[in-house]
Design an enzyme around this catalytic site. Structure first.
Site, PDB file in Angstrom:
ATOM      1  N   GLN A   1       0.898  -1.054  -0.078  1.00 29.58           N
ATOM      2  CA  GLN A   1      -0.047   0.123   0.315  1.00 29.58           C
ATOM      3  C   GLN A   1       0.580   1.186   0.137  1.00 29.58           C
ATOM      4  O   GLN A   1       2.403   1.034   0.425  1.00 29.58           O
ATOM      5  CB  GLN A   1      -1.155   0.378   1.564  1.00 29.58           C
ATOM      6  CG  GLN A   1      -1.872  -1.045   1.063  1.00 29.58           C
ATOM      7  CD  GLN A   1      -2.021  -2.260   1.499  1.00 29.58           C
ATOM      8  OE1 GLN A   1      -0.739  -2.488   2.064  1.00 29.58           O
ATOM      9  NE2 GLN A   1      -2.516  -3.015   1.006  1.00 29.58           N
TER      10      GLN A   1
ATOM     11  N   TRP B   1       4.926 -13.432  -0.619  1.00 26.75           N
ATOM     12  CA  TRP B   1       3.836 -12.010  -0.166  1.00 26.75           C
ATOM     13  C   TRP B   1       4.098 -10.975  -0.779  1.00 26.75           C
ATOM     14  O   TRP B   1       4.430 -10.161  -0.269  1.00 26.75           O
ATOM     15  CB  TRP B   1       3.777 -12.677   1.165  1.00 26.75           C
ATOM     16  CG  TRP B   1       2.711 -14.008   1.450  1.00 26.75           C
ATOM     17  CD1 TRP B   1       2.697 -14.950   0.684  1.00 26.75           C
ATOM     18  CD2 TRP B   1       2.967 -14.812   2.512  1.00 26.75           C
ATOM     19  NE1 TRP B   1       2.571 -15.818   1.561  1.00 26.75           N
ATOM     20  CE2 TRP B   1       2.439 -15.564   2.497  1.00 26.75           C
ATOM     21  CE3 TRP B   1       3.147 -14.251   3.660  1.00 26.75           C
ATOM     22  CZ2 TRP B   1       2.811 -16.350   3.630  1.00 26.75           C
ATOM     23  CZ3 TRP B   1       3.199 -15.141   5.192  1.00 26.75           C
ATOM     24  CH2 TRP B   1       2.586 -16.317   4.835  1.00 26.75           C
TER      25      TRP B   1
ATOM     26  N   GLN C   1      -1.726 -10.007  -3.838  1.00 22.51           N
ATOM     27  CA  GLN C   1      -3.476 -10.154  -3.785  1.00 22.51           C
ATOM     28  C   GLN C   1      -4.555  -9.315  -4.364  1.00 22.51           C
ATOM     29  O   GLN C   1      -5.808 -10.303  -4.853  1.00 22.51           O
ATOM     30  CB  GLN C   1      -3.713 -10.289  -2.552  1.00 22.51           C
ATOM     31  CG  GLN C   1      -2.495 -11.344  -1.195  1.00 22.51           C
ATOM     32  CD  GLN C   1      -2.563 -10.195   0.204  1.00 22.51           C
ATOM     33  OE1 GLN C   1      -2.682  -9.875   0.251  1.00 22.51           O
ATOM     34  NE2 GLN C   1      -1.916 -11.836   1.124  1.00 22.51           N
TER      35      GLN C   1
ATOM     36  N   TRP D   1      -5.031   3.930   6.994  1.00 20.94           N
ATOM     37  CA  TRP D   1      -4.611   2.935   7.964  1.00 20.94           C
ATOM     38  C   TRP D   1      -4.248   3.191   9.399  1.00 20.94           C
ATOM     39  O   TRP D   1      -3.541   3.858  10.186  1.00 20.94           O
ATOM     40  CB  TRP D   1      -2.901   2.483   7.310  1.00 20.94           C
ATOM     41  CG  TRP D   1      -2.308   1.270   7.998  1.00 20.94           C
ATOM     42  CD1 TRP D   1      -2.486  -0.264   7.768  1.00 20.94           C
ATOM     43  CD2 TRP D   1      -0.863   1.223   8.603  1.00 20.94           C
ATOM     44  NE1 TRP D   1      -1.801  -0.729   8.334  1.00 20.94           N
ATOM     45  CE2 TRP D   1      -0.705  -0.144   9.324  1.00 20.94           C
ATOM     46  CE3 TRP D   1      -0.403   2.498   9.008  1.00 20.94           C
ATOM     47  CZ2 TRP D   1       0.073  -0.376  10.073  1.00 20.94           C
ATOM     48  CZ3 TRP D   1       0.736   2.018  10.216  1.00 20.94           C
ATOM     49  CH2 TRP D   1       0.648   0.547  10.006  1.00 20.94           C
ATOM     50  N   ARG D   2      -4.896   2.042   9.833  1.00 16.80           N
ATOM     51  CA  ARG D   2      -4.906   1.662  11.603  1.00 16.80           C
ATOM     52  C   ARG D   2      -4.443   0.893  11.896  1.00 16.80           C
ATOM     53  O   ARG D   2      -4.223  -0.308  11.490  1.00 16.80           O
ATOM     54  CB  ARG D   2      -6.348   1.511  12.362  1.00 16.80           C
ATOM     55  CG  ARG D   2      -6.247   1.724  14.299  1.00 16.80           C
ATOM     56  CD  ARG D   2      -7.604   1.420  14.907  1.00 16.80           C
ATOM     57  NE  ARG D   2      -6.639   0.758  15.686  1.00 16.80           N
ATOM     58  CZ  ARG D   2      -6.734  -1.073  16.067  1.00 16.80           C
ATOM     59  NH1 ARG D   2      -7.228  -1.373  15.255  1.00 16.80           N
ATOM     60  NH2 ARG D   2      -6.687  -0.878  17.031  1.00 16.80           N
TER      61      ARG D   2
ATOM     62  N   ASP E   1      -1.244  -1.939  12.726  1.00 19.78           N
ATOM     63  CA  ASP E   1      -1.663  -3.402  13.316  1.00 19.78           C
ATOM     64  C   ASP E   1      -0.359  -3.430  13.664  1.00 19.78           C
ATOM     65  O   ASP E   1      -0.009  -4.442  14.026  1.00 19.78           O
ATOM     66  CB  ASP E   1      -2.240  -4.134  12.098  1.00 19.78           C
ATOM     67  CG  ASP E   1      -0.756  -4.309  10.548  1.00 19.78           C
ATOM     68  OD1 ASP E   1      -0.130  -5.127  10.929  1.00 19.78           O
ATOM     69  OD2 ASP E   1      -1.073  -3.564  10.002  1.00 19.78           O
TER      70      ASP E   1
ATOM     71  N   GLU F   1      -8.679  -4.623   5.144  1.00 19.24           N
ATOM     72  CA  GLU F   1      -8.311  -5.325   5.886  1.00 19.24           C
ATOM     73  C   GLU F   1      -9.339  -5.253   7.089  1.00 19.24           C
ATOM     74  O   GLU F   1      -8.873  -3.622   7.586  1.00 19.24           O
ATOM     75  CB  GLU F   1      -6.933  -6.065   6.362  1.00 19.24           C
ATOM     76  CG  GLU F   1      -6.342  -6.603   4.598  1.00 19.24           C
ATOM     77  CD  GLU F   1      -4.863  -6.786   5.758  1.00 19.24           C
ATOM     78  OE1 GLU F   1      -4.802  -6.286   6.633  1.00 19.24           O
ATOM     79  OE2 GLU F   1      -4.334  -7.986   5.111  1.00 19.24           O
TER      80      GLU F   1
ATOM     81  N   TYR G   1      -7.830  -6.235  12.971  1.00 15.96           N
ATOM     82  CA  TYR G   1      -6.475  -7.273  13.344  1.00 15.96           C
ATOM     83  C   TYR G   1      -7.471  -7.335  15.296  1.00 15.96           C
ATOM     84  O   TYR G   1      -7.180  -9.006  15.786  1.00 15.96           O
ATOM     85  CB  TYR G   1      -5.369  -7.376  13.590  1.00 15.96           C
ATOM     86  CG  TYR G   1      -4.572  -7.239  12.148  1.00 15.96           C
ATOM     87  CD1 TYR G   1      -5.105  -8.171  10.762  1.00 15.96           C
ATOM     88  CD2 TYR G   1      -3.142  -7.614  11.825  1.00 15.96           C
ATOM     89  CE1 TYR G   1      -5.134  -7.626  10.346  1.00 15.96           C
ATOM     90  CE2 TYR G   1      -2.655  -7.909  11.002  1.00 15.96           C
ATOM     91  CZ  TYR G   1      -3.632  -7.751   9.593  1.00 15.96           C
ATOM     92  OH  TYR G   1      -3.143  -7.826   8.453  1.00 15.96           O
TER      93      TYR G   1
END
Length: 716
Positions: free
Chosen positions: A287, A309, A330, A557-558, A560, A613, A616
């Protein structure tokens, strides 16, 4: 009201307060400007207080009216004063008093840094009412007007106060600062390579560091290899990408992270061409890593060495002569480009206005293809003209576009019409420059702002270089854009501060309704972060109230991972709220927020590509409930919306604290034939949690360790 006041003096609690000030500008390389007193375009709306109880607590916003029919009148007893808060320590050069014309009054003007130890600036004992201008000298945050002789038996009557501070005319242009590295083809290749290698050594694994860099290449040909690390932008300074050629690589790999590219964030390549060594250029990112306005004379590999990945990504306004090779990526979004081919797809590959894109085939292969993009305007960019002067090119608005825009139409703005901001600048300095009519260029660095940066002029360009990062202090909203035509904000990272901000960026005030169809506001390569570098908090990252706004690539983005991470530490409800009508969004990446990731309240909205996403870290199902519903959908279209459309949208879960958690659905929308979704998917990553339905009550559960997406072609 005070019982001894006559009916003629029964007035509003606090009279007109006009607080307008321009802030002392820091020295620049531009020619020195003469000092002068001046007033800004708008009041700062700082609070005003008074010692009499009937005046105390009245906000400045209610006191700015300049109406001689209302006045501040003190209570009878001494001492009495009126105090205003300038917001920061400022050099005061003039005070204008306007008071009751029928009575003689004496006032003393005082200044203080902390509202406790007052210094006299001026005392007047001869005024008989009306207006008096006092030239004063003093510095402080607080200014107090203190009555020394009563005008009437009822007190002092002051109906307008203007505070002016020392200012210079804000200079435009200037140097780009030490974090911008400018290369010329006459420089030895070895010298250029040494600088590129030095920057990469510093930035390769510097995921949450404070350093920022921009690598700028003047028109010409270069035989170098540029490895691009965190917070590094590589850009050509030509009018078109082919004006600058890199014979070698503009490369991103993931050796620093064991071949895993899922954390290759915050880097970019823009406005140059690459003739890649070996015929293939490597750009293995995830990102917030745009590949924009690029020409690759060969293939483009989007995967790390060994095809580990990767979770990207974004290409726009580019030409890839060979094949784009995503391999392990992805998902990916490509807009308004020309490609020689596309190798494969994993979960969600979306193309909008891309010549050479594969045909629509979702769910297998997972290609979502729109022949044209409905409305676009490319990102502004810096270039050098034939005379060697810096200009910013601002591309035109386009409809139903396909393929790269260049060479295209637009307008050039000389750098002299930009305030070139440095990390030492305050928000007050920046606002003064904007109020003077300048555009804004942020050079690479970290900017702490103690008040909101207000972009109020139509067609203002706000452009950041090298991931210039804005951090709000004391819970302020770091940037607001007025509901005006044509503002362009691009190339910035907003990083939440330790005190909760309600919003990190707001476009248009609540209730905005002006039409901007012919000249919309645009937001491009603007990123938001809560936690990771430090403990940050922000309720909502981006709120769009203005109609017709274009959103072209964001990552909200929070965090993770990193510093300041935890369910009660880096708190954030929602990444994006769209209240405006007719808003078009391309390339929305929104992740890990604690409630709805995206809320769309406006009519006739369009989203082309959405990746999400869910958080989490909910500690339990009980801690993550939406009323009686398990969890929150990633993408929420409000029940009041009657028209909305989205293409290529995916939501994933990875509940690694409590894998038993269930999100009831990935997407939530009213059932209406004009509310349409195309190419939807949900995924449980490694079986850590479940998304029970794809959209509303439609679709099978996403669950199980096989990490197999659940897909729906169209809804309804």
């Amino acid at each position: 009201m005070h019982p001894r006041r006559s009916p003629a003096l029964i007035v509003a609690a606090l009279a007109a307060l006009l607080l307008s000030c321009l802030i002392t500008m820091s020295a620049r390389s531009a020619p020195a400007q003469a000092l002068a007193c001046g007033t800004a375009n708008a009041a700062l709306n700082r609070p005003a207080t008074a010692s009499s109880t009937e005046n105390a607590g009245t906000p400045a916003s209610a006191a700015v009216d300049g109406n001689a029919g209302t006045r501040w009148s003190s209570a009878f007893s001494d001492p009495q004063w009126l105090q205003v808060d300038l917001g920061s320590a400022q050099e005061i050069c003039q005070v204008v008093l306007q008071w009751e014309t029928a009575h003689a009054t004496a006032f003393r003007v005082q200044v203080s840094g902390d509202a406790s130890a007052w210094t006299d600036l001026y005392a007047t004992t001869t005024g008989t009412g009306g207006t008096q201008t006092l030239d004063v000298t003093g510095t402080g945050r607080y200014l107090r007007v203190h009555g020394t002789a009563r005008a009437t038996g009822w007190g002092y009557s002051l109906w307008e106060l203007t505070v002016r501070t020392t200012t210079t005319t804000p200079p435009g242009g200037g140097d780009l600062g030490p974090n911008v590295h400018v290369f010329d083809p006459s420089m030895p290749s070895s010298s250029i390579q040494a600088t590129l290698d030095s920057v990469f050594t510093q930035m390769e694994s510097n995921q949450f560091g404070l350093q920022r860099h921009a690598l700028l290449f003047k028109p010409g040909s270069y035989n170098v290899n540029a490895n691009i690390g965190f917070y590094t932008s590589i850009m050509g300074l030509g009018r078109n990408p082919d004006d600058v050629t890199i014979n070698g690589q503009v490369r991103v790999d993931a050796g620093w992270f064991g071949g895993n590219a899922t954390q290759n964030f915050w880097r970019s390549a823009e406005n140059l061409s690459i003739t890649p060594t070996g015929g293939t250029n490597q750009w293995a990112v995830s990102q917030a890593a745009p590949f924009r306005r690029m020409h690759v004379r060969g293939n483009l590999n989007l995967a790390p060495t060994g095809y580990g990945w990767a979770s990207g990504g974004y290409i726009a306004d580019s030409r890839i002569d060979g094949t784009v090779q995503p391999y392990s990526q992805q998902q990916w979004f490509t807009r308004d480009s020309t490609i020689g081919g596309w190798l494969n797809g994993v979960w969600n590959m979306v193309f909008s206005g891309v010549a050479g894109a594969p045909a629509q085939s979702f769910p297998e292969p997972p290609y979502t293809t729109l022949a044209n993009s409905p409305v676009t305007r490319e990102k502004p960019y810096l270039y050098v003209d034939s005379a060697g002067a810096y200009q910013v090119f601002v591309p035109s608005l386009r409809q139903n576009t396909r393929g790269a825009s260049w060479p295209g139409t637009g307008a050039s703005i000389p750098l002299t019409r930009f305030y070139v901001a440095k990390p030492s600048d305050t928000a007050a300095t920046i606002n003064a420059a904007l109020a003077s009519g300048l555009n804004l260029l942020f050079t690479p660095g970290i900017y702490h702002v103690g008040q909101t940066i207000n972009v109020t002029r139509p067609d203002t360009v706000v452009l950041g270089l090298g991931y210039a990062t804005i951090i709000p202090d004391n819970g302020v909203v770091p940037m607001r854009v007025a509901d005006v035509d044509g503002v362009r904000v691009a190339g910035l990272l907003f990083d939440a501060g330790s005190v909760n901000s309600p919003i990190l960026m707001e476009v248009g005030p609540p209730g905005s309704s002006a039409s901007h169809a012919a000249n919309p506001i645009s937001i491009q390569d603007v990123f938001f972060r809560i936690g990771g570098a430090h403990a940050g908090k922000a309720t909502t990252s981006l709120v769009v109230n203005s109609d017709h706004t274009l959103i072209d690539h964001i990552w909200a983005w929070r965090g993770d991972h990193g510093a300041g991470i935890g369910w009660t530490v880096n708190t954030a409800d929602t990444g994006l709220i769209v209240n405006g009508d007719d808003v078009t969004a391309y390339g929305l990446f929104v992740e890990h927020y604690q409630k709805y990731q995206l809320i769309w309240n406006g009519q006739r909205g369009r989203t082309i590509f959405f990746q999400n996403e869910m958080p989490y870290d909910p500690p339990s199902q009980a801690a993550w409930m939406n009323g009686s519903t398990r969890g929150y959908a990633a993408y929420k279209v409000a029940d009041s919306v009657t028209s909305h459309e989205a293409w290529g949208v995916g939501a994933y879960c990875y509940f690694n604290v409590d894998p038993s958690i269930v999100a009831e659905r990935g997407f939530e929308a009213p059932v209406n034939p004009n509310v349409r979704f195309h190419s939807l998917l949900t995924v449980s990553l490694g079986g850590n949690g479940t998304i029970n339905r794809v959209i509303n009550d439609t679709g099978a559960p996403a669950q199980g360790t096989a990490t197999i997406p659940v897909k729906i072609v169209n809804f309804p």
